[in-house]
Design a protein around this motif. Sequence first.
Motif, PDB file in Angstrom:
ATOM      1  N   VAL A 173       0.520  -0.935  -0.299  1.00 11.82           N
ATOM      2  CA  VAL A 173      -0.057  -0.417  -0.157  1.00 11.82           C
ATOM      3  C   VAL A 173       0.930   1.172  -0.185  1.00 11.82           C
ATOM      4  N   VAL A 174       1.801   0.955   0.739  1.00 14.98           N
ATOM      5  CA  VAL A 174       2.599   2.207   0.952  1.00 14.98           C
ATOM      6  C   VAL A 174       3.635   2.720  -0.682  1.00 14.98           C
ATOM      7  N   ALA A 175       3.968   1.400  -1.184  1.00 15.76           N
ATOM      8  CA  ALA A 175       4.866   1.576  -2.162  1.00 15.76           C
ATOM      9  C   ALA A 175       3.655   2.459  -3.240  1.00 15.76           C
ATOM     10  N   GLU A 176       2.340   1.768  -3.740  1.00 13.62           N
ATOM     11  CA  GLU A 176       1.590   2.306  -4.294  1.00 13.62           C
ATOM     12  C   GLU A 176       1.101   4.046  -4.439  1.00 13.62           C
ATOM     13  N   GLY A 177       1.089   3.926  -3.168  1.00 15.09           N
ATOM     14  CA  GLY A 177       0.391   5.483  -2.276  1.00 15.09           C
ATOM     15  C   GLY A 177       1.840   6.309  -3.317  1.00 15.09           C
ATOM     16  N   LYS A 178       2.658   6.072  -2.730  1.00 16.19           N
ATOM     17  CA  LYS A 178       4.042   6.656  -3.167  1.00 16.19           C
ATOM     18  C   LYS A 178       4.111   6.913  -4.622  1.00 16.19           C
ATOM     19  N   LYS A 179       4.157   6.065  -5.425  1.00 14.09           N
ATOM     20  CA  LYS A 179       3.480   6.040  -6.948  1.00 14.09           C
ATOM     21  C   LYS A 179       2.901   7.110  -7.134  1.00 14.09           C
ATOM     22  N   ARG A 180       1.575   6.725  -6.700  1.00 11.88           N
ATOM     23  CA  ARG A 180       0.582   7.909  -7.081  1.00 11.88           C
ATOM     24  C   ARG A 180       0.615   9.114  -6.184  1.00 11.88           C
ATOM     25  N   GLY A 181       1.592   9.553  -5.325  1.00 14.39           N
ATOM     26  CA  GLY A 181       1.821  10.625  -5.134  1.00 14.39           C
ATOM     27  C   GLY A 181       1.139  10.930  -3.448  1.00 14.39           C
ATOM     28  N   PHE A 182       0.420  10.740  -3.268  1.00 10.86           N
ATOM     29  CA  PHE A 182      -0.336  10.468  -2.138  1.00 10.86           C
ATOM     30  C   PHE A 182       0.504   9.864  -0.775  1.00 10.86           C
ATOM     31  N   GLU A 233       4.057  10.168   1.246  1.00 15.31           N
ATOM     32  CA  GLU A 233       5.559  10.603   1.045  1.00 15.31           C
ATOM     33  C   GLU A 233       6.864  10.118   1.273  1.00 15.31           C
ATOM     34  N   THR A 234       7.761  10.164   1.405  1.00 19.06           N
ATOM     35  CA  THR A 234       9.277   9.079   0.667  1.00 19.06           C
ATOM     36  C   THR A 234       9.618   8.683   2.208  1.00 19.06           C
ATOM     37  N   ASN A 235       8.365   8.708   3.443  1.00 18.51           N
ATOM     38  CA  ASN A 235       9.007   8.183   4.951  1.00 18.51           C
ATOM     39  C   ASN A 235       7.709   8.985   5.461  1.00 18.51           C
ATOM     40  N   PRO A 236       6.657   8.296   5.223  1.00 24.87           N
ATOM     41  CA  PRO A 236       5.118   8.371   6.058  1.00 24.87           C
ATOM     42  C   PRO A 236       5.348   7.787   8.326  1.00 24.87           C
ATOM     43  N   LYS A 237       6.611   7.608   8.776  1.00 26.72           N
ATOM     44  CA  LYS A 237       6.814   6.894  10.044  1.00 26.72           C
ATOM     45  C   LYS A 237       5.638   8.683  10.601  1.00 26.72           C
ATOM     46  N   ASN A 238       6.190   9.423  10.484  1.00 29.80           N
ATOM     47  CA  ASN A 238       4.994  10.641  10.664  1.00 29.80           C
ATOM     48  C   ASN A 238       3.722  10.105  11.011  1.00 29.80           C
ATOM     49  N   ASP A 239       3.481  10.190   9.791  1.00 27.65           N
ATOM     50  CA  ASP A 239       1.811   9.661   9.636  1.00 27.65           C
ATOM     51  C   ASP A 239       1.733   8.516  10.583  1.00 27.65           C
ATOM     52  N   VAL A 240       2.260   7.564   9.449  1.00 30.16           N
ATOM     53  CA  VAL A 240       1.635   6.399  10.653  1.00 30.16           C
ATOM     54  C   VAL A 240       1.465   5.775  12.063  1.00 30.16           C
ATOM     55  N   GLU A 241       2.652   6.569  12.038  1.00 27.80           N
ATOM     56  CA  GLU A 241       2.602   6.496  13.522  1.00 27.80           C
ATOM     57  C   GLU A 241       1.787   7.789  14.534  1.00 27.80           C
ATOM     58  N   GLY A 242       1.592   8.194  13.748  1.00 22.71           N
ATOM     59  CA  GLY A 242       0.053   9.438  14.115  1.00 22.71           C
ATOM     60  C   GLY A 242       0.815  10.903  14.163  1.00 22.71           C
ATOM     61  N   HIS A 243       1.975  11.239  13.887  1.00 22.93           N
ATOM     62  CA  HIS A 243       2.380  12.260  14.652  1.00 22.93           C
ATOM     63  C   HIS A 243       2.005  13.402  13.563  1.00 22.93           C
ATOM     64  N   GLU A 244       1.412  13.526  12.520  1.00 20.88           N
ATOM     65  CA  GLU A 244       0.942  14.420  12.085  1.00 20.88           C
ATOM     66  C   GLU A 244      -0.076  14.252  12.365  1.00 20.88           C
ATOM     67  N   ALA A 245      -0.512  13.812  12.316  1.00 18.03           N
ATOM     68  CA  ALA A 245      -2.563  14.116  12.977  1.00 18.03           C
ATOM     69  C   ALA A 245      -2.438  14.649  14.542  1.00 18.03           C
ATOM     70  N   ALA A 246      -0.945  14.284  15.391  1.00 19.34           N
ATOM     71  CA  ALA A 246      -1.055  15.306  15.999  1.00 19.34           C
ATOM     72  C   ALA A 246      -0.707  17.035  16.005  1.00 19.34           C
ATOM     73  N   ALA A 247       0.128  17.132  15.821  1.00 18.21           N
ATOM     74  CA  ALA A 247      -0.067  18.243  14.934  1.00 18.21           C
ATOM     75  C   ALA A 247      -0.768  19.015  14.788  1.00 18.21           C
ATOM     76  N   LYS A 248      -1.700  18.458  14.070  1.00 17.06           N
ATOM     77  CA  LYS A 248      -2.729  19.252  13.292  1.00 17.06           C
ATOM     78  C   LYS A 248      -4.049  18.782  14.510  1.00 17.06           C
ATOM     79  N   MET A 249      -4.486  18.341  15.490  1.00 14.14           N
ATOM     80  CA  MET A 249      -5.155  18.541  16.790  1.00 14.14           C
ATOM     81  C   MET A 249      -4.053  19.258  16.919  1.00 14.14           C
ATOM     82  N   ALA A 250      -3.459  19.681  17.821  1.00 14.80           N
ATOM     83  CA  ALA A 250      -2.585  20.900  18.880  1.00 14.80           C
ATOM     84  C   ALA A 250      -3.399  22.261  17.876  1.00 14.80           C
ATOM     85  N   ALA A 251      -3.256  21.902  16.915  1.00 10.30           N
ATOM     86  CA  ALA A 251      -3.526  23.530  15.763  1.00 10.30           C
ATOM     87  C   ALA A 251      -4.671  23.645  16.237  1.00 10.30           C
ATOM     88  N   LEU A 252      -5.924  23.168  16.424  1.00 10.63           N
ATOM     89  CA  LEU A 252      -7.122  22.673  15.769  1.00 10.63           C
ATOM     90  C   LEU A 252      -7.065  23.117  17.444  1.00 10.63           C
TER      91      LEU A 252
END
Length: 343
Positions: free
Chosen positions: A201-210, A212-231
């Motif tokens: 799934v990750v390889a397919e998503g990278k190919k389609r541009g959905f 990032e090269t390293n999706p660790k921050n997404d998968v571990e929830g850090h990107e969502a945490a930044a959004k929630m803190a902002a909200l």
Amino acid sequence: MKKINVALLGFGNLGQSVARILLEKKEEIEKVYNTTVSVVAITTKTRGNLVDAWGIDLERVLGNIQETGVFPKASETMLQRNALDVAEAVEYDVLVEMTPLEYATGRMATDHIMAALKRGKHVICANKGPLAWHYKEIEALAEKNGCKFLFESTVMDGTPIFSIVRENLQMCKVTEIKGILNSTTNYILQGLEHGKTAKEVVAEGKKRGFIETNPKNDVEGHEAAAKMAALVNVLMGADITPDDIEVTGIEDITKEDIDKAAAKGNVLKLICRAYEKNGQLHVKIAPEEISKLNAYATVTGTSQVISITTDLMGTMTIIEESPEMEQAGYGVFADLLTIIKDL
């Protein structure tokens, strides 16, 4: 005719989207608002920087990037400027902060913003970091210096969340925020549901541009945490950082977990929640089982959803369907129009 000078910090997909919209809407802006918008600076991490007090030829810049991946030839003086140099020294009216998110502190983008506000310049921010780590400090400086600080593109790609609350839910108190706010994890979970491995799934998503090269921050929830803190900082008057949020990512979710949920008529989603209980703010991000009959279950692929509950208007839910980059660009553009109308 009025003229407004804009400095763009960052010129990746989002910055290029903003440039295309400015070109497309140039005549309409002039006709409706009697204002011409001139981009006088563009900074990037890898392509160099451009500064031109007379206005940068956006059509030429976009063409060069498409053809060669770099900016048109510019003087050494221009190329040596960095983002902070531009924020501190270039003559502009509005700074647009679109640099990459710095997950640890959000400090670099905040420094750009603070430099602009100290000079009495308006700021549009598409970077979650400053809101997630330093919102109250920035807002206080903006108010002190009579500057606008707008940030519609920080969450859900420019979907009008902050402006709806600000302009259409006046005197409503936000009591709860819930959402699916990370499209990468949503995409991965859907792929697992369809029998693919996380790696596939990750390889397919990278190919389609959905993804990032390293999706660790997404998968571990850090990107969502930044959004929630902002909200919660903006909409609920909190003063937290992502470090204050209880976060569980999807890295340990297996096909077996998804099948068990499906057997009960449920699906797994990474759910973000913020609510007040007994005077305390609780913010949590974790995978949850939800019924397939729940509206959130229909949010698939790269779509996102947010529900905002208020004391006077109940709950309002907004679904963003598989966003294109132009939507995030429009968030910046809409903020710019807000500033233009008040000039």
